[in-house]
Design a protein around this motif. Structure first.
Motif, PDB file in Angstrom:
ATOM      1  N   GLN A 311    -119.611 -65.142 -57.338  1.00  0.00           N
ATOM      2  CA  GLN A 311    -119.371 -64.476 -56.056  1.00  0.00           C
ATOM      3  C   GLN A 311    -120.506 -63.517 -55.724  1.00  0.00           C
ATOM      4  OE1 GLN A 311    -115.699 -62.271 -55.860  1.00  0.00           O
ATOM      5  NE2 GLN A 311    -116.306 -61.171 -54.027  1.00  0.00           N
ATOM      6  N   GLU A 312    -120.951 -62.753 -56.720  1.00  0.00           N
ATOM      7  CA  GLU A 312    -122.023 -61.784 -56.490  1.00  0.00           C
ATOM      8  C   GLU A 312    -123.337 -62.478 -56.135  1.00  0.00           C
ATOM      9  OE1 GLU A 312    -120.105 -58.474 -59.538  1.00  0.00           O
ATOM     10  OE2 GLU A 312    -121.525 -59.973 -60.262  1.00  0.00           O
ATOM     11  N   ILE A 313    -123.597 -63.627 -56.752  1.00  0.00           N
ATOM     12  CA  ILE A 313    -124.813 -64.373 -56.418  1.00  0.00           C
ATOM     13  C   ILE A 313    -124.839 -64.709 -54.931  1.00  0.00           C
ATOM     14  CG2 ILE A 313    -125.963 -66.612 -56.683  1.00  0.00           C
ATOM     15  CD1 ILE A 313    -125.173 -66.514 -59.657  1.00  0.00           C
ATOM     16  N   PHE A 314    -123.722 -65.217 -54.429  1.00  0.00           N
ATOM     17  CA  PHE A 314    -123.741 -65.678 -53.043  1.00  0.00           C
ATOM     18  C   PHE A 314    -123.541 -64.543 -52.039  1.00  0.00           C
ATOM     19  CE2 PHE A 314    -123.177 -69.619 -55.387  1.00  0.00           C
ATOM     20  CZ  PHE A 314    -124.240 -70.335 -54.840  1.00  0.00           C
ATOM     21  N   GLN A 315    -122.972 -63.428 -52.479  1.00  0.00           N
ATOM     22  CA  GLN A 315    -123.003 -62.237 -51.623  1.00  0.00           C
ATOM     23  C   GLN A 315    -124.443 -61.779 -51.423  1.00  0.00           C
ATOM     24  OE1 GLN A 315    -119.738 -59.917 -53.820  1.00  0.00           O
ATOM     25  NE2 GLN A 315    -119.642 -59.064 -51.764  1.00  0.00           N
ATOM     26  N   ASP A 316    -125.195 -61.736 -52.514  1.00  0.00           N
ATOM     27  CA  ASP A 316    -126.595 -61.331 -52.420  1.00  0.00           C
ATOM     28  C   ASP A 316    -127.400 -62.365 -51.641  1.00  0.00           C
ATOM     29  OD1 ASP A 316    -128.681 -59.533 -52.931  1.00  0.00           O
ATOM     30  OD2 ASP A 316    -129.299 -60.611 -54.732  1.00  0.00           O
ATOM     31  N   ALA A 317    -127.102 -63.636 -51.868  1.00  0.00           N
ATOM     32  CA  ALA A 317    -127.803 -64.698 -51.142  1.00  0.00           C
ATOM     33  C   ALA A 317    -127.570 -64.578 -49.640  1.00  0.00           C
ATOM     34  CB  ALA A 317    -127.339 -66.063 -51.641  1.00  0.00           C
ATOM     35  N   CYS A 318    -126.361 -64.214 -49.250  1.00  0.00           N
ATOM     36  CA  CYS A 318    -126.062 -64.055 -47.828  1.00  0.00           C
ATOM     37  C   CYS A 318    -126.899 -62.934 -47.217  1.00  0.00           C
ATOM     38  CB  CYS A 318    -124.573 -63.774 -47.647  1.00  0.00           C
ATOM     39  SG  CYS A 318    -124.020 -63.740 -45.932  1.00  0.00           S
ATOM     40  N   GLU A 319    -127.024 -61.823 -47.953  1.00  0.00           N
ATOM     41  CA  GLU A 319    -127.858 -60.714 -47.474  1.00  0.00           C
ATOM     42  C   GLU A 319    -129.304 -61.177 -47.293  1.00  0.00           C
ATOM     43  OE1 GLU A 319    -127.000 -57.538 -46.787  1.00  0.00           O
ATOM     44  OE2 GLU A 319    -124.877 -57.751 -47.291  1.00  0.00           O
ATOM     45  N   ASN A 320    -129.816 -61.918 -48.264  1.00  0.00           N
ATOM     46  CA  ASN A 320    -131.197 -62.391 -48.185  1.00  0.00           C
ATOM     47  C   ASN A 320    -131.377 -63.478 -47.126  1.00  0.00           C
ATOM     48  OD1 ASN A 320    -132.451 -60.726 -50.065  1.00  0.00           O
ATOM     49  ND2 ASN A 320    -131.987 -62.071 -51.786  1.00  0.00           N
ATOM     50  N   TYR A 321    -130.380 -64.317 -46.960  1.00  0.00           N
ATOM     51  CA  TYR A 321    -130.466 -65.431 -46.010  1.00  0.00           C
ATOM     52  C   TYR A 321    -130.624 -64.916 -44.579  1.00  0.00           C
ATOM     53  CZ  TYR A 321    -129.235 -69.908 -43.797  1.00  0.00           C
ATOM     54  OH  TYR A 321    -129.239 -71.067 -43.055  1.00  0.00           O
ATOM     55  N   TYR A 322    -129.844 -63.892 -44.239  1.00  0.00           N
ATOM     56  CA  TYR A 322    -129.866 -63.377 -42.873  1.00  0.00           C
ATOM     57  C   TYR A 322    -130.763 -62.151 -42.706  1.00  0.00           C
ATOM     58  CZ  TYR A 322    -125.945 -66.467 -41.818  1.00  0.00           C
ATOM     59  OH  TYR A 322    -125.150 -67.572 -41.625  1.00  0.00           O
ATOM     60  N   GLY A 323    -131.306 -61.641 -43.797  1.00  0.00           N
ATOM     61  CA  GLY A 323    -132.085 -60.415 -43.722  1.00  0.00           C
ATOM     62  C   GLY A 323    -133.484 -60.632 -43.163  1.00  0.00           C
ATOM     63  N   ALA A 324    -134.075 -59.529 -42.697  1.00  0.00           N
ATOM     64  CA  ALA A 324    -135.468 -59.570 -42.258  1.00  0.00           C
ATOM     65  C   ALA A 324    -136.354 -59.919 -43.449  1.00  0.00           C
ATOM     66  CB  ALA A 324    -135.868 -58.215 -41.684  1.00  0.00           C
ATOM     67  N   PRO A 325    -137.446 -60.647 -43.221  1.00  0.00           N
ATOM     68  CA  PRO A 325    -138.310 -61.047 -44.341  1.00  0.00           C
ATOM     69  C   PRO A 325    -138.737 -59.872 -45.216  1.00  0.00           C
ATOM     70  CG  PRO A 325    -138.966 -62.186 -42.335  1.00  0.00           C
ATOM     71  CD  PRO A 325    -137.917 -61.193 -41.932  1.00  0.00           C
ATOM     72  N   GLU A 326    -138.954 -58.710 -44.582  1.00  0.00           N
ATOM     73  CA  GLU A 326    -139.405 -57.540 -45.342  1.00  0.00           C
ATOM     74  C   GLU A 326    -138.309 -56.976 -46.237  1.00  0.00           C
ATOM     75  OE1 GLU A 326    -141.565 -58.148 -41.599  1.00  0.00           O
ATOM     76  OE2 GLU A 326    -139.438 -57.820 -42.058  1.00  0.00           O
ATOM     77  N   LYS A 327    -137.070 -57.354 -45.985  1.00  0.00           N
ATOM     78  CA  LYS A 327    -135.938 -56.809 -46.730  1.00  0.00           C
ATOM     79  C   LYS A 327    -135.394 -57.759 -47.798  1.00  0.00           C
ATOM     80  CE  LYS A 327    -135.486 -52.804 -44.692  1.00  0.00           C
ATOM     81  NZ  LYS A 327    -135.621 -51.533 -45.443  1.00  0.00           N
ATOM     82  N   VAL A 328    -135.980 -58.935 -47.913  1.00  0.00           N
ATOM     83  CA  VAL A 328    -135.515 -59.891 -48.920  1.00  0.00           C
ATOM     84  C   VAL A 328    -135.863 -59.370 -50.313  1.00  0.00           C
ATOM     85  CG1 VAL A 328    -135.791 -62.226 -49.826  1.00  0.00           C
ATOM     86  CG2 VAL A 328    -135.681 -61.845 -47.355  1.00  0.00           C
ATOM     87  N   THR A 329    -134.889 -59.378 -51.205  1.00  0.00           N
ATOM     88  CA  THR A 329    -135.091 -58.857 -52.558  1.00  0.00           C
ATOM     89  C   THR A 329    -134.978 -59.986 -53.585  1.00  0.00           C
ATOM     90  OG1 THR A 329    -132.735 -58.300 -52.707  1.00  0.00           O
ATOM     91  CG2 THR A 329    -134.234 -56.565 -51.963  1.00  0.00           C
ATOM     92  N   PRO A 330    -135.639 -59.834 -54.728  1.00  0.00           N
ATOM     93  CA  PRO A 330    -135.626 -60.905 -55.735  1.00  0.00           C
ATOM     94  C   PRO A 330    -134.234 -61.159 -56.312  1.00  0.00           C
ATOM     95  CG  PRO A 330    -137.397 -59.329 -56.155  1.00  0.00           C
ATOM     96  CD  PRO A 330    -136.523 -58.721 -55.114  1.00  0.00           C
ATOM     97  N   MET A 331    -133.962 -62.422 -56.563  1.00  0.00           N
ATOM     98  CA  MET A 331    -132.754 -62.851 -57.261  1.00  0.00           C
ATOM     99  C   MET A 331    -133.197 -63.667 -58.471  1.00  0.00           C
ATOM    100  SD  MET A 331    -130.417 -64.138 -54.027  1.00  0.00           S
ATOM    101  CE  MET A 331    -128.988 -64.449 -55.081  1.00  0.00           C
ATOM    102  N   VAL A 332    -132.830 -63.205 -59.661  1.00  0.00           N
ATOM    103  CA  VAL A 332    -133.264 -63.868 -60.887  1.00  0.00           C
ATOM    104  C   VAL A 332    -132.031 -64.307 -61.665  1.00  0.00           C
ATOM    105  CG1 VAL A 332    -134.699 -63.717 -62.940  1.00  0.00           C
ATOM    106  CG2 VAL A 332    -135.249 -62.308 -60.934  1.00  0.00           C
ATOM    107  N   LEU A 333    -131.853 -65.607 -61.815  1.00  0.00           N
ATOM    108  CA  LEU A 333    -130.741 -66.158 -62.586  1.00  0.00           C
ATOM    109  C   LEU A 333    -131.243 -66.495 -63.986  1.00  0.00           C
ATOM    110  CD1 LEU A 333    -129.868 -66.471 -59.580  1.00  0.00           C
ATOM    111  CD2 LEU A 333    -128.646 -68.553 -60.273  1.00  0.00           C
TER     112      LEU A 333
END
Length: 377
Positions: A311-333
Motif C-alpha cells: 500500500q505504501e509503495i503505491f501511495q508514494d507512486a501516486c504522489e510521484n505519478y501526478y507530482g511536478a517533475p521537480e518534486k519526484v522523489t526516489p523509490m528504492v525497492l
C-alpha cells in the motif's frame, strides 16, 4: 502539506509553550496578545498580569486559570479551548513524544498499564469514535502533533539533512537476517548524512531506527545491541519483555543519533519502538501515512513486506505519478525476488512510471548497500 493540518494560509501567530516564555515576553513589555497561542500553561497566580493585557484575538488551549479568569478573558475577546477531562493524553501538547514518555513506568509495570497502552484502550472504547468530546480530543491531539513535527523538521539538525523513509514489514524478527539488514540500512543512511524516518513500529521499522540510533557506534557495538535484542525476538507474546530488551540497549548505549518514528494508535497491536528518539504518534492513520510520505523528500526505501508495505509503495507512486517533475522523489525497492515474484509490485510500478518523470527515479536492488548507493547518486 502543512503538517499541522491547516487547509490554507493562516495569520502570523506566536506559539507560547512554556511559562518561562510567557513571563519573559510580558516582562519585555508585551501588552497586546492578538495572535498568541498559549498551549497547556498553568496561569494560576497570574490574574493581575492577565487583567492588564489586551487579549482580543488570543487563543488559550488547555490552560489553567484562577477562578473567574476564564470567563473574564472570554468576555474580553480571547478564545478559550478548555481542558478536557477523562482523556489520558494532553490534546494540546507542544512537543512530540519520546519513548520514555510512552513507556513511562516500564521498569515496574506491565505494558498494559503504561501511557501508550492506556491511550489505545481509551481510543477503542465502545462508541468512542462517535462521541463529540472524544473525536474533538483526538483531532486536537493530531493537530498538535503535526504542529510539533513541523517545528522539529524546521529546526537544527533536521532542517539541514534530507530525510529518507524506510518502509517494511512489522514481522521481521529480532535476530533474523532481515532485521540485521534493516538495521544496516538505517546505519548507512545516518552515516551518509540522512535523517531516518520510519513508521515507528516493530520489525523492519524498529531495526532501521536501531541502525540510525547506533550509527556512531562501532561494528562491535551494533552487533552487541542486536544480540541483546535477539533475546526477545518479537513483541508477542509480551510487549513488556520486548520493550524492556530495547530499554536495556538504550541504557547501555545512551545518546544515540536522533531519528523519527511516525506510528499510529489505529494499529494498536503494534507498539512503538524505543529507538526512534522523536515519536509523532497519531490517532488518524490516513493523516499519519500522508505526512510520512510528504516528509521523505530524500526518497523512500521499501524493504520486503506484505499488504501494508505494498500500500505504501503505491501511495508514494501516486504522489510521484501526478507530482511536478521537480518534486519526484526516489523509490528504492529492496529484494528482486520479493518484489518481482512473491509480491510483484515492481512490474506494476515500472508500468506506471513508463514515459513519466518518475521513470528514472524508481529502482529495484538486491541489497541495502545498493539502495544507499542509488540514493547518493
Amino acid at each position: 502539506m502543512n503538517l499541522s493540518g491547516n487547509l490554507g494560509p493562516s495569520p502570523r501567530s506566536l506559539e507560547v509553550e512554556d511559562l518561562e516564555s510567557f513571563d519573559r515576553m510580558l516582562a519585555a513589555g508585551a501588552v497586546h496578545l492578538q495572535g498568541w497561542h498559549a498551549q497547556s500553561l498553568d496561569l494560576r497566580g497570574r490574574a493581575s498580569a492577565l487583567a492588564g493585557l489586551d487579549v482580543e484575538g488570543a487563543i488559550f488551549l488547555g490552560c489553567t486559570f484562577d477562578e473567574g479568569m476564564e470567563d473574564a478573558l472570554r468576555n474580553r475577546g480571547a478564545l478559550i479551548f478548555p481542558r478536557l477531562t477523562g482523556v489520558p493524553f494532553n490534546p494540546y501538547r507542544s512537543t512530540l513524544y519520546s519513548p520514555g514518555e510512552l513507556y513511562d513506568g516500564l521498569a515496574d509495570a506491565p505494558y498494559e498499564e503504561l501511557p501508550d497502552a492506556r491511550i489505545y484502550q481509551w481510543s477503542i472504547q465502545p462508541g468512542q469514535r462517535h462521541r463529540v468530546d472524544a473525536t474533538l480530543a483526538s483531532a486536537l491531539h493530531d493537530h498538535a502533533i503535526g504542529d510539533a513535527l513541523d517545528e522539529l523538521t524546521h529546526s537544527h539538525p533536521w532542517s539541514g539533512q534530507p530525510m529518507v523513509g524506510v518502509m517494511g514489514g512489522h514481522a521481521a524478527q529480532r535476530g533474523s537476517a532481515d532485521y540485521a539488514q534493516a538495521a544496516m540500512l538505517g546505519r548507512l543512511l545516518a552515516r551518509n548524512g540522512y535523517s531516518v524516518a520510519t513508521g515507528g513500529g516493530p520489525g523492519a521499522m524498529e531495526a532501521a531506527n536501531v541502525g540510525a540510533y547506533l550509527s556512531q557506534a562501532d561494528d562491535d557495538g551494533l552487533q552487541a545491541a542486536l544480540d541483546m535484542l535477539a533475546a526477545v525476538p518479537g513483541f508477542r507474546p509480551s510487549v513488556s519483555a520486548w520493550a524492556r530488551a530495547a530499554a536495556a540497549v538504550v541504557e547501555r548505549f545512551p545518546g544515540g543519533t536522533p531519528s523519527l518514528g511516525i506510528p499510529t494508535w489505529f494499529y494498536g497491536h503494534e507498539p512503538p519502538n524505543c529507538f526512534a528518539t522523536h515519536i509523532a504518534k497519531y490517532f488518524a492513520n490516513a493523516i499519519r501515512e500522508a505526512i510520512l510520505l510528504e516528509l521523505c523528500q530524500g526518497g523512500i526505501v521499501f524493504l520486503p513486506g506484505a499488504a501494508g508495505t505494498v500500500q505504501e509503495i503505491f501511495q508514494d507512486a501516486c504522489e510521484n505519478y501526478y507530482g511536478a517533475p521537480e518534486k519526484v522523489t526516489p523509490m528504492v525497492l529492496v529484494g528482486r525476488h520479493h518484489w518481482e515474484h512473491q509480491y510483484p509490485a515492481w512490474p506494476m510500478l515500472r508500468s506506471l512510471a513508463a514515459d513519466r518523470p518518475m521513470a528514472d527515479r524508481i529502482f529495484l536492488v538486491d541489497s541495502v548497500e545498493e539502495a544507499v548507493t542509488v540514493l547518493l547518486r
